[in-house]
Design an enzyme around this catalytic site. Structure first.
Site, PDB file in Angstrom:
ATOM      1  N   ALA A 129       3.034   4.694   5.965  1.00 29.66           N
ATOM      2  CA  ALA A 129       2.751   3.445   5.203  1.00 29.66           C
ATOM      3  C   ALA A 129       3.466   2.135   5.840  1.00 29.66           C
ATOM      4  O   ALA A 129       4.695   2.488   6.405  1.00 29.66           O
ATOM      5  CB  ALA A 129       2.979   3.585   3.643  1.00 29.66           C
ATOM      6  N   GLY A 175       2.404   8.586   4.390  1.00 31.11           N
ATOM      7  CA  GLY A 175       0.973   8.448   4.336  1.00 31.11           C
ATOM      8  C   GLY A 175       0.116   8.833   5.258  1.00 31.11           C
ATOM      9  O   GLY A 175      -1.153   9.261   5.191  1.00 31.11           O
ATOM     10  N   GLU A 204      -0.482  12.450   4.467  1.00 29.50           N
ATOM     11  CA  GLU A 204      -1.186  12.623   3.386  1.00 29.50           C
ATOM     12  C   GLU A 204      -2.829  12.164   3.744  1.00 29.50           C
ATOM     13  O   GLU A 204      -3.791  12.704   3.220  1.00 29.50           O
ATOM     14  CB  GLU A 204      -0.859  11.330   2.254  1.00 29.50           C
ATOM     15  CG  GLU A 204       0.610  12.145   1.722  1.00 29.50           C
ATOM     16  CD  GLU A 204       1.071  10.902   0.670  1.00 29.50           C
ATOM     17  OE1 GLU A 204       1.388  11.140  -0.335  1.00 29.50           O
ATOM     18  OE2 GLU A 204       1.366   9.860   1.411  1.00 29.50           O
ATOM     19  N   GLU A 242       9.516  10.535   2.944  1.00 36.00           N
ATOM     20  CA  GLU A 242       9.824   9.639   2.071  1.00 36.00           C
ATOM     21  C   GLU A 242      10.992   9.730   1.214  1.00 36.00           C
ATOM     22  O   GLU A 242      11.649   8.871   0.807  1.00 36.00           O
ATOM     23  CB  GLU A 242       8.675   9.822   0.878  1.00 36.00           C
ATOM     24  CG  GLU A 242       7.175   9.187   1.353  1.00 36.00           C
ATOM     25  CD  GLU A 242       6.433  10.292   2.058  1.00 36.00           C
ATOM     26  OE1 GLU A 242       5.060  10.113   2.295  1.00 36.00           O
ATOM     27  OE2 GLU A 242       7.141  11.144   2.445  1.00 36.00           O
TER      28      GLU A 242
END
Length: 258
Positions: free
Chosen positions: A65, A110, A113, A133
């Site tokens: 992200a 992300g 994901e 993360e």
């Protein structure tokens, strides 16, 4: 049409490319909104039968992200960000048409994901996967804690998440995170070859296979009930008549998605 995505439709397959190579294709608000729009397009456009999601350039699928967007968020704003991301990825996971991730480099945070929200994953031999993360004082928030555990098992998932370590493509294949590892130049072709087979099958049955498989992990549905109902509903389709008739007549079926 899109600021951060490139799209190309060929033979009923839409390739969606996250196009921020200077940022290693990091997910920001615009990318997430546009991915959501692109998945809506896949679901609604009858000329699109399947989709591939990949990243621009040789280095990265999606390297995470855009962390600059995380600065200064409150607890409630953090929750809202995670919920929004989860909603977009649920849309991919629950799409009635196959969506494959072609992971061409880094799939971190992300990006990992996003890949896991797709129905299955192919990786180039230079791919790297991870949920780092914890290095930011965070945890995966777009469904990563759940899908990683579903795909590779609790022990391996927790180890990856709490160490923040990356795994290479060969390890991802061994863990069951990806279906195939191929040289980078063969990645898109491999995905197309799989989808070309899928596109010869009955579209309604394909959609119901996806829905029933997703129900395995749903607390709101009994997967066996979903299967029974889906199986029964197929008997009302013209494709079921065509498929069974073609089998008995020893010819290839011609499915119309009806």
């Amino acid at each position: 049409m899109y600021q951060t995505l490139l799209t190309n439709k060929e033979n009923g397959i839409l390739t969606i490319t996250v196009n921020r190579p200077d940022k290693l294709n990091a997910l920001n608000k615009t990318v997430m909104e546009e991915i959501s729009m692109a998945v809506d397009e896949v679901c609604k456009d009858e000329t699109i039968k399947a989709a591939i999601i990949t990243g621009a350039g040789p280095k990265s699928f999606v390297a995470g992200a855009d962390i600059s967007e995380f600065i200064g968020l409150t607890v409630e704003e953090g929750k809202a960000l995670a919920k929004k991301g989860q909603d977009v990825f649920f849309k991919i996971e629950n799409a009635p048409k196959p969506i494959i991730a072609c992971v061409n480099g880094f799939a971190l945070g992300g990006g990992c994901e996003l890949a896991m929200a797709c129905h299955f994953r192919l990786a180039s031999d230079n791919a790297k996967f991870g949920q780092p993360e914890v290095n930011l004082g965070l945890l995966p928030g777009y469904g990563g804690t759940q899908r990683l555990t579903q795909l590779i098992g609790k022990g391996r998932a927790i180890e990856l998440m709490i160490t923040g370590n990356m795994i290479d493509a060969a390890t991802a294949l061994q863990f069951g995170l990806v279906n195939y590892v191929v040289p980078q130049e063969e990645l898109h072709g491999k995905a197309l070859s799989i989808l070309q087979v899928v596109l010869t099958k009955a579209p309604i049955a394909v959609a119901k296979c996806i829905a029933a498989a997703n129900a395995v992990f749903s607390e709101k549905q009994d997967g066996f009930d979903v299967e029974v109902n889906a199986f029964g509903e197929c008997f009302a389709t013209a494709d079921k008549v065509e498929g069974t008739t073609a089998f008995l007549e020893k010819r290839k079926p011609v499915f119309k998605g009806e």
